[in-house]
Design a protein around this motif. Structure first.
Motif, PDB file in Angstrom:
ATOM      1  N   MET A  13      25.934  43.512  42.113  1.00 27.29           N
ATOM      2  CA  MET A  13      25.832  42.703  43.467  1.00 27.29           C
ATOM      3  C   MET A  13      26.058  41.215  43.173  1.00 27.29           C
ATOM      4  SD  MET A  13      25.934  45.236  45.422  1.00 27.29           S
ATOM      5  CE  MET A  13      25.793  44.640  46.989  1.00 27.29           C
ATOM      6  N   HIS A  14      25.310  40.485  42.404  1.00 24.43           N
ATOM      7  CA  HIS A  14      25.384  39.154  42.560  1.00 24.43           C
ATOM      8  C   HIS A  14      26.600  38.690  41.780  1.00 24.43           C
ATOM      9  CE1 HIS A  14      24.027  35.372  40.349  1.00 24.43           C
ATOM     10  NE2 HIS A  14      24.169  35.032  41.743  1.00 24.43           N
ATOM     11  N   GLY A  15      27.195  39.559  41.044  1.00 24.47           N
ATOM     12  CA  GLY A  15      28.378  39.194  40.364  1.00 24.47           C
ATOM     13  C   GLY A  15      29.566  39.280  41.562  1.00 24.47           C
ATOM     14  N   GLN A  16      29.501  40.069  42.246  1.00 23.41           N
ATOM     15  CA  GLN A  16      30.259  40.303  43.639  1.00 23.41           C
ATOM     16  C   GLN A  16      30.307  39.206  44.313  1.00 23.41           C
ATOM     17  OE1 GLN A  16      31.600  44.012  46.131  1.00 23.41           O
ATOM     18  NE2 GLN A  16      29.770  43.334  46.992  1.00 23.41           N
ATOM     19  N   PHE A  36      30.052  42.734  37.366  1.00 24.56           N
ATOM     20  CA  PHE A  36      30.790  43.292  38.504  1.00 24.56           C
ATOM     21  C   PHE A  36      32.121  43.881  38.164  1.00 24.56           C
ATOM     22  CE2 PHE A  36      34.006  41.923  41.837  1.00 24.56           C
ATOM     23  CZ  PHE A  36      33.673  43.049  42.802  1.00 24.56           C
ATOM     24  N   LEU A  37      33.071  42.945  37.443  1.00 24.30           N
ATOM     25  CA  LEU A  37      34.509  43.246  36.824  1.00 24.30           C
ATOM     26  C   LEU A  37      34.466  44.626  36.068  1.00 24.30           C
ATOM     27  CD1 LEU A  37      35.374  39.696  35.553  1.00 24.30           C
ATOM     28  CD2 LEU A  37      36.430  41.103  37.606  1.00 24.30           C
ATOM     29  N   ARG A  38      33.463  45.077  35.444  1.00 24.55           N
ATOM     30  CA  ARG A  38      33.193  46.214  34.832  1.00 24.55           C
ATOM     31  C   ARG A  38      33.106  47.344  35.817  1.00 24.55           C
ATOM     32  NH1 ARG A  38      29.161  44.536  29.951  1.00 24.55           N
ATOM     33  NH2 ARG A  38      30.759  43.318  28.613  1.00 24.55           N
ATOM     34  N   THR A  39      32.868  47.103  37.287  1.00 26.07           N
ATOM     35  CA  THR A  39      32.657  48.372  38.175  1.00 26.07           C
ATOM     36  C   THR A  39      33.884  48.569  38.676  1.00 26.07           C
ATOM     37  OG1 THR A  39      32.075  46.911  39.804  1.00 26.07           O
ATOM     38  CG2 THR A  39      30.148  47.549  38.445  1.00 26.07           C
ATOM     39  N   ASP A  81      35.950  36.384  27.858  1.00 25.25           N
ATOM     40  CA  ASP A  81      36.861  35.459  27.483  1.00 25.25           C
ATOM     41  C   ASP A  81      37.448  35.090  28.918  1.00 25.25           C
ATOM     42  OD1 ASP A  81      36.765  35.019  25.042  1.00 25.25           O
ATOM     43  OD2 ASP A  81      37.801  36.692  24.491  1.00 25.25           O
ATOM     44  N   THR A  82      37.821  35.901  29.919  1.00 24.34           N
ATOM     45  CA  THR A  82      38.430  35.667  31.067  1.00 24.34           C
ATOM     46  C   THR A  82      37.766  34.727  31.933  1.00 24.34           C
ATOM     47  OG1 THR A  82      39.651  37.788  30.700  1.00 24.34           O
ATOM     48  CG2 THR A  82      39.670  36.800  32.834  1.00 24.34           C
ATOM     49  N   VAL A  83      36.512  35.128  32.174  1.00 23.38           N
ATOM     50  CA  VAL A  83      35.532  34.459  32.979  1.00 23.38           C
ATOM     51  C   VAL A  83      35.382  32.939  32.710  1.00 23.38           C
ATOM     52  CG1 VAL A  83      33.275  34.164  33.668  1.00 23.38           C
ATOM     53  CG2 VAL A  83      34.392  36.390  33.960  1.00 23.38           C
ATOM     54  N   GLU A  84      35.477  32.776  31.275  1.00 20.00           N
ATOM     55  CA  GLU A  84      35.116  31.395  30.598  1.00 20.00           C
ATOM     56  C   GLU A  84      36.390  30.577  31.005  1.00 20.00           C
ATOM     57  OE1 GLU A  84      32.656  29.353  29.830  1.00 20.00           O
ATOM     58  OE2 GLU A  84      31.134  30.584  28.935  1.00 20.00           O
ATOM     59  N   PHE A  85      37.643  31.195  30.853  1.00 25.17           N
ATOM     60  CA  PHE A  85      38.826  30.643  31.077  1.00 25.17           C
ATOM     61  C   PHE A  85      39.092  30.299  32.413  1.00 25.17           C
ATOM     62  CE2 PHE A  85      43.348  31.134  32.378  1.00 25.17           C
ATOM     63  CZ  PHE A  85      43.931  30.337  31.563  1.00 25.17           C
ATOM     64  N   PHE A  86      38.690  30.930  33.367  1.00 21.42           N
ATOM     65  CA  PHE A  86      38.998  30.625  34.781  1.00 21.42           C
ATOM     66  C   PHE A  86      37.946  29.682  35.090  1.00 21.42           C
ATOM     67  CE2 PHE A  86      42.086  34.178  34.933  1.00 21.42           C
ATOM     68  CZ  PHE A  86      42.938  33.595  35.632  1.00 21.42           C
ATOM     69  N   ASN A  87      36.627  29.604  34.615  1.00 21.31           N
ATOM     70  CA  ASN A  87      35.556  28.661  34.888  1.00 21.31           C
ATOM     71  C   ASN A  87      36.096  27.391  34.744  1.00 21.31           C
ATOM     72  OD1 ASN A  87      33.060  28.081  35.964  1.00 21.31           O
ATOM     73  ND2 ASN A  87      32.799  27.463  33.539  1.00 21.31           N
ATOM     74  N   LEU A  88      36.695  27.063  33.634  1.00 24.50           N
ATOM     75  CA  LEU A  88      37.415  25.860  33.097  1.00 24.50           C
ATOM     76  C   LEU A  88      38.347  25.610  33.996  1.00 24.50           C
ATOM     77  CD1 LEU A  88      37.436  23.219  31.362  1.00 24.50           C
ATOM     78  CD2 LEU A  88      38.513  24.711  29.537  1.00 24.50           C
ATOM     79  N   GLY A 101      33.014  31.714  42.447  1.00 20.74           N
ATOM     80  CA  GLY A 101      33.859  31.761  41.262  1.00 20.74           C
ATOM     81  C   GLY A 101      35.380  31.683  41.919  1.00 20.74           C
ATOM     82  N   ARG A 102      35.607  31.752  43.233  1.00 21.07           N
ATOM     83  CA  ARG A 102      36.917  31.691  43.686  1.00 21.07           C
ATOM     84  C   ARG A 102      37.783  32.722  43.278  1.00 21.07           C
ATOM     85  NH1 ARG A 102      38.757  25.529  44.033  1.00 21.07           N
ATOM     86  NH2 ARG A 102      40.089  26.411  45.528  1.00 21.07           N
ATOM     87  N   CYS A 103      37.395  33.914  42.668  1.00 22.89           N
ATOM     88  CA  CYS A 103      38.159  35.038  42.356  1.00 22.89           C
ATOM     89  C   CYS A 103      39.068  35.509  43.368  1.00 22.89           C
ATOM     90  CB  CYS A 103      37.490  35.897  41.713  1.00 22.89           C
ATOM     91  SG  CYS A 103      36.356  35.292  40.206  1.00 22.89           S
ATOM     92  N   GLY A 104      38.101  35.836  44.564  1.00 26.63           N
ATOM     93  CA  GLY A 104      38.659  36.562  45.516  1.00 26.63           C
ATOM     94  C   GLY A 104      40.022  35.699  46.347  1.00 26.63           C
TER      95      GLY A 104
END
Length: 467
Positions: free
Chosen positions: A363-366, A463-466, A439-446, A373-376
């Motif tokens: 839930m926190h990841g969402q 969250f991404l795994r769900t 890796d993907t989270v670290e990439f976009f974080n940078l 995280g600005r993914c959405g």
């Protein structure tokens, strides 16, 4: 006379300035090929080509795998209790190696131009070369090669190069196949690789005759640049070619790789990792960067053009198969548009987590995904795509250079891939440069400058795994 000499002087200076400006612009453009066309008449006999390239293969793969080992931790470290759709473990951890003396936290607070000027950008975040970039072409994982050979007697082995990403980073093989119109049946493939040998038995009575014919065509091999009858093929024996589902295994992906057909010279072409066809029905752009507008366009143009590196002269030589748009292409597209996403039991009908089923970390990841995280901003629920293309401007972080046959520059606009079922589709990005979700989270974080802390990164992966 004096005036004429002055005029000549100023004219000469003007020409020099224009020449310098053109030279500077040319340098900024990067390398330019002598021609857009590949040679048609091959004068070297096949026996000589086979002998020469076969002998070079061990050193080609040794050098390329050395590059991968410099960039990544390639060890097999599965996440405890986390599997793909069926049983294959999901790999965990950040596998991209840092430049010595840096940390993820220090990079996150360093300006892009400083990272570039001090050469601090992790090499694993840079564009990934094809295992034999100067040649390109389709290269298949051994799992696909072995099973197609067993079922159909067709050999997808190349004598000049092998696939490079280790098996434990690849999607489950063979993957499950889901049909939106028959979701009650679950995995329609019954755990098998769908081939010309068994498709009729598996699908007859479940889909209509048009869709059956579309599936047959998706499983039918047609000539391709490296797999055909000519002396400049890259299979030892003359080949019937490749099928759409040789890369898009069971309508998903085995991450077979090749080069995008668009650019020239070859060192400027981007590596392409085969994307999944799951969820084609919600997509409005096709091809990682070509932005074809319909799945019919992609189905037709991929075989007529991309199979032959975008060279219609070579296509004619090697035996291009021209599909009928109003009949065969539509049937193939109709079947592809049936392909569904895998089940996501923790998501509600809006594609968000059901609080009664999700963990606190998920839930926190969402929350991070949709907020800090600005993914959405690009990956919107319920299918986690905005059907657009975005340029991440990765060239802010590194200097253009030639590495292993690839002129490494920025990526340009890349399609927003749907994230539903994302844990089943490693490695990530259009070229497969990111081996894990970590890796993907670290990439976009940078790249996005979001400055997530370690706990936020871990929960975002959960969250991404769900999905």
């Amino acid at each position: 006379m004096h005036q004429r000499n002055n005029a000549k002087l100023w004219a000469g200076m003007a020409i020099a300035m224009v020449t310098a400006a053109l030279g500077s612009a040319y340098a900024q453009q990067g390398p330019r090929g002598a021609s857009s066309y590949a040679p048609v008449d091959i004068t070297e006999p096949f026996a000589a080509i086979f002998s020469r390239l076969s002998k070079q293969k061990p050193s080609v793969m040794r050098d390329h795998m050395a590059l991968l080992n410099e960039r990544y931790d390639l060890s097999n470290r599965p996440a405890a209790g986390i599997t793909m759709d069926r049983t294959k473990p999901v790999q965990e951890g950040v596998r991209v190696k840092l430049v010595p003396g840096t940390t993820w936290d220090s990079l996150a607070v360093t300006a892009p131009e400083q990272i570039r000027d001090r050469n601090l950008f992790p090499p694993g975040f840079m564009p990934l070369p094809h295992p034999k970039h100067e040649e390109g072409g389709m290269v298949f994982p051994h799992t696909e090669i072995d099973e197609i050979k067993r079922h159909e007697g067709r050999d997808l082995t190349r004598f000049d190069v092998d696939f490079d990403i280790p098996d434990h980073f690849l999607p489950e093989f063979p993957p499950a196949m889901y049909l939106n119109q028959r979701s009650d049946l679950g995995d329609i493939s019954q755990g098998k690789l769908v081939t010309l040998e068994n498709y009729y038995e598996l699908f007859n009575g479940i889909i209509n005759p048009k869709q059956l014919e579309g599936l047959r065509l998706l499983l039918t091999p047609f000539p391709q640049q490296q797999f055909n009858q000519t002396e400049d093929r890259r299979s030892e024996l003359p080949s019937r070619g490749v099928a759409c589902f040789d890369c898009h295994t069971n309508g998903h992906t085995n991450k077979a790789t090749h080069l995008a057909p668009d650019a020239r010279p070859t060192q400027t072409r981007h590596r392409i990792a085969t994307p999944t066809l799951r969820g084609v029905f919600v997509q409005r752009l096709f091809g990682s960067q070509r932005a074809l507008k319909t799945v019919e366009d992609f189905t037709e143009f991929e075989q007529r053009g991309a199979y032959f590196d975008g060279d219609d002269v070579i296509a004619a030589k090697k035996g291009v198969n021209i599909l009928d748009r109003g009949h065969q292409v539509n049937m193939m597209a109709e079947f592809q548009e049936m392909l569904g996403f895998p089940p996501a039991p923790k998501l509600d009908l809006f594609g968000k987590l059901d609080p009664s089923k999700a963990t606190k970390a998920e839930m926190h990841g969402q929350e991070i995904f949709l907020g800090k995280g600005r993914c959405g901003a690009c990956h919107a629920a319920p299918y986690y795509t905005d059907n657009m293309m975005h340029d991440l401007q990765t060239e802010r972080f590194f200097k253009a250079s030639m590495i292993d046959g690839l002129y490494e520059t920025g990526d340009g606009p890349v399609k927003t891939f749907p994230l539903r079922g994302i844990k089943d589709s490693p490695p990530y990005m259009h070229d497969g440069r990111l081996l894990t979700l970590d890796d993907t989270v670290e990439f976009f974080n940078l790249i996005l400058g979001t400055k997530l802390d370690d706990n936020e990164k871990q929960d975002l992966v959960a969250f991404l795994r769900t999905l």
